[in-house]
Design a protein around this motif. Structure first.
Motif, mmCIF file in Angstrom:
data_model
loop_
_atom_site.group_PDB
_atom_site.id
_atom_site.type_symbol
_atom_site.label_atom_id
_atom_site.label_comp_id
_atom_site.label_asym_id
_atom_site.label_seq_id
_atom_site.Cartn_x
_atom_site.Cartn_y
_atom_site.Cartn_z
ATOM 1 N N ILE A 143 46.339 40.624 46.359
ATOM 2 C CA ILE A 143 47.000 39.779 45.328
ATOM 3 C C ILE A 143 48.271 38.966 45.891
ATOM 4 O O ILE A 143 48.938 38.109 45.072
ATOM 5 C CB ILE A 143 47.501 41.034 44.244
ATOM 6 N N GLU A 144 48.874 39.580 46.987
ATOM 7 C CA GLU A 144 49.957 38.818 47.438
ATOM 8 C C GLU A 144 49.717 37.453 47.949
ATOM 9 O O GLU A 144 50.596 36.580 47.639
ATOM 10 C CB GLU A 144 50.559 39.672 48.680
ATOM 11 N N LYS A 199 49.415 35.342 44.823
ATOM 12 C CA LYS A 199 51.058 35.099 44.240
ATOM 13 C C LYS A 199 51.723 33.830 45.136
ATOM 14 O O LYS A 199 52.192 33.179 44.521
ATOM 15 C CB LYS A 199 51.772 36.011 44.479
ATOM 16 N N ALA A 247 44.791 30.556 40.139
ATOM 17 C CA ALA A 247 44.670 31.697 40.851
ATOM 18 C C ALA A 247 43.125 32.145 41.360
ATOM 19 O O ALA A 247 42.839 32.524 42.229
ATOM 20 C CB ALA A 247 45.319 32.699 39.960
ATOM 21 N N SER A 300 42.000 32.719 45.112
ATOM 22 C CA SER A 300 41.244 34.259 45.153
ATOM 23 C C SER A 300 40.368 33.852 46.381
ATOM 24 O O SER A 300 40.368 34.861 47.203
ATOM 25 C CB SER A 300 40.335 34.336 44.003
ATOM 26 N N ARG A 327 37.758 37.384 39.743
ATOM 27 C CA ARG A 327 37.391 38.120 38.220
ATOM 28 C C ARG A 327 36.024 38.759 37.932
ATOM 29 O O ARG A 327 35.464 38.353 37.200
ATOM 30 C CB ARG A 327 37.632 36.889 37.156
ATOM 31 N N GLN A 340 46.216 28.911 32.181
ATOM 32 C CA GLN A 340 46.264 30.367 32.163
ATOM 33 C C GLN A 340 45.535 30.821 33.451
ATOM 34 O O GLN A 340 45.057 32.324 33.359
ATOM 35 C CB GLN A 340 45.375 30.661 30.801
ATOM 36 N N THR A 377 45.979 32.546 36.024
ATOM 37 C CA THR A 377 47.199 33.120 36.402
ATOM 38 C C THR A 377 46.679 34.377 37.276
ATOM 39 O O THR A 377 45.786 34.984 37.085
ATOM 40 C CB THR A 377 48.154 33.577 35.614
ATOM 41 N N TRP A 378 47.741 34.613 38.288
ATOM 42 C CA TRP A 378 47.384 35.802 39.367
ATOM 43 C C TRP A 378 47.075 37.277 38.436
ATOM 44 O O TRP A 378 46.186 38.046 38.862
ATOM 45 C CB TRP A 378 48.469 35.982 40.265
ATOM 46 N N ASP A 379 48.069 37.397 37.286
ATOM 47 C CA ASP A 379 47.982 38.554 36.607
ATOM 48 C C ASP A 379 46.517 38.825 36.187
ATOM 49 O O ASP A 379 46.174 39.897 35.202
ATOM 50 C CB ASP A 379 49.016 38.744 35.571
ATOM 51 N N ARG A 380 45.749 37.840 35.770
ATOM 52 C CA ARG A 380 44.221 37.961 35.354
ATOM 53 C C ARG A 380 43.318 38.424 36.246
ATOM 54 O O ARG A 380 42.276 38.497 35.884
ATOM 55 C CB ARG A 380 44.090 36.629 34.215
ATOM 56 N N ASP A 424 41.318 40.679 39.018
ATOM 57 C CA ASP A 424 41.166 42.001 39.439
ATOM 58 C C ASP A 424 41.095 42.391 40.700
ATOM 59 O O ASP A 424 39.969 42.209 41.287
ATOM 60 C CB ASP A 424 39.786 42.548 38.631
#
Ligand SMILES: [Zn+2]
Ligand SMILES: [Zn+2]
Length: 500
Positions: free
Chosen positions: A29-30, A33, A324, A329, A391, A461, A463-466, A468
């Protein structure tokens, strides 16, 4: 933000990202980001921000102790068209043996943005879809001599509504790309391409394609214009043929139906397109093995910037599309694999890690690499491609290419069981085309990993926060296990030709 400042920020963040996280999910995830940060502006090919992403990837490769491939550098630069406009001198005419008829610009013909500029006059050859696909045993040029002639080439590819086609049905392979058709025509010595819509397959599309000023393929030194189906039908009638019948015939048995048009038909063509060229980089890192065989693992790192012509969001055009899932990914998985394999004992086979540029505008980076490989492709045991792997839902990984290599099915099935992941092989139902096709077209067996489509695809949309990250960490284990076996198994996979 100033570009210089953005670069400093990147260096800082790279140092922090490496140090602060342990655990694959955290590192994954880093990376995402960093690649989706505001400063990257959606990583569009042709924009300067893409180089920031390339810098980050190269730094990471170096920090793991990876080297450039033997005899090459970490970067492989290649040209793209960053912007294009039509010049003043665009003319076309044909002679059917009795008189010259001129064609109207924008109505009867229109140059494409990556066309060369210049003049050509000559006989015309109908070259089907303009495809040479050794991996499928299909070649529109097999019986043709097109040197010094103009070729008429159909849009798309054979059997596009046939889900069971070896050409993947509704999913276009690399061969459907205009750039591939241009390169193939040039390779066969044609003077220019007269491109025509496969109208019988798409009856509602009546106008010529738009001239796009936006980023796309580079000028490959061959004239390339679209000609209306009505004009081409007129030429085919001189030989007693029709587009509809030709397309039907090819679709029926997947045998090319190419032929030279009567000698009396001559086409005269003048094109002027002004291109602004930009250089972009594929980024490579190499882990040496004990032999000269190696595995390729790739992921594209570009995305669609502010949306441009590729945004799926009506209201989002002009906003940053962070990409993202698509495909920070895939790059994050690539980096995590590179880090892990770099820490192991020297493997039997090497691994070439590649982050591709300009995938979004037509698989340009992977295609450039496959046309200009830094290591012989005959020594590549397989190519693993990662595109949208952030995802995962219902524990399912979608896989493409499973039928392209001997032993792939058993290898991947076993890995799926080992890590408790469901693998979906229904390859032909819309997984999109990605960089693996560039390698399959050069007869390298491929495996494609994908965690599925979603509503945020190509929107602001994504984005990284979506994502898993925990699920992606399990995907990393899966790919690592498969890669490990591909570099250690004594037996090299054989390319399999799909049959229907
Ligand atoms: Zn993608
Ligand atoms: Zn995309």
């Amino acid at each position: 933000m100033l570009f210089r400042k953005a670069k400093l920020w990147l260096l800082l963040w790279a140092a922090l990202a490496g140090a602060a996280q342990d655990g694959a999910a955290g590192r994954f995830i880093e990376h995402v980001k960093v690649l989706t940060a505001e400063q990257m502006q959606g990583r569009a090919a042709g924009r300067p921000e893409l180089a920031l992403a390339a810098d980050y990837i190269e730094q990471q490769f170096k920090s793991y102790g990876l080297r450039p491939p033997p005899g090459a550098a970490f970067r492989q630069a290649f040209p793209i068209t960053a912007h294009a406009s039509l010049g003043e001198n665009n003319r076309a005419a044909y002679n059917d043996g009795s008189r010259w008829t001129s064609l109207k610009l924008d109505e009867d013909f229109r140059p494409l943005s990556f066309s060369a500029s210049g003049h050509a006059t000559g006989q015309v050859v109908f070259a089907g879809y303009g495809i040479t696909a050794p991996e499928y045993g299909y070649d529109d040029y097999r019986t043709l001599d097109v040197r010094g002639k103009l070729v008429v080439v159909l849009r798309h590819e054979p059997q596009e509504f046939d889900e069971n086609s070896i050409f993947s049905g509704r999913v276009y392979t690399l061969h459907g790309q205009l750039e591939a058709k241009a390169l193939n025509a040039r390779r066969h010595g044609a003077l220019g391409v007269l491109f025509v819509a496969d109208k019988p397959n798409h009856p509602s599309e009546t106008a010529l394609g738009e001239f796009t000023p936006l980023a796309g393929a580079a000028n490959h030194g061959i004239l390339f214009v679209e000609v209306s189906a009505a004009v081409v039908e007129g030429w085919l009638r001189l030989a007693g043929r029709s587009l509809e019948q030709i397309i039907k015939d090819i679709d029926r048995d997947l045998r090319p139906r190419s032929f030279a048009l009567p000698e009396r038909l001559q086409v005269d063509l003048t094109v002027e397109v002004n291109q602004q060229t930009a250089m972009v980089d594929n980024v490579m890192g190499y882990l040496e093995g004990a032999t000269d065989e190696y595995l390729i693992i790739g992921a594209h790192y570009d995305h669609i910037g502010l949306g441009e012509q590729f945004s799926m969001s009506a209201s989002g055009k002009g906003l940053v599309h962070p990409g993202a899932d698509d495909n920070a990914s895939g790059v994050a998985v690539l980096l995590e694999l590179a880090r892990w394999f770099s820490g192991q004992l020297r493997p039997r086979r090497g691994i070439l890690f590649i982050a591709f540029a300009a995938e979004e505008i037509g698989l340009l980076g992977s295609n450039f690499y496959a046309e200009n490989p830094v290591l012989p492709l005959s020594k590549a045991v397989a190519m693993i491609n990662l595109d949208m792997v952030g995802r995962m839902r219902e524990n399912t990984v979608y896989m493409g290419g499973i039928a392209t290599g001997s032993g792939f099915r058993e290898l991947v099935d076993a890995a799926g069981r080992r890590f408790g992941l469901k693998l979906d092989y229904s390859d032909s139902s819309g997984y999109g085309s990605s960089d693996q096709f560039s390698f399959l077209a050069k007869s390298v067996p491929v495996l494609f990993f994908y965690t599925g489509h979603h509503a945020d695809y190509h929107t602001p949309q994504d984005t990284w926060d979506r994502l898993d990250a925990e699920a992606s960490a399990r995907l990393i284990e899966l790919v690592r296990d498969i890669a490990q076996r591909l570099i250690e198994n004594p037996k090299k996979p054989r390319l399999l030709r799909p049959s229907r």
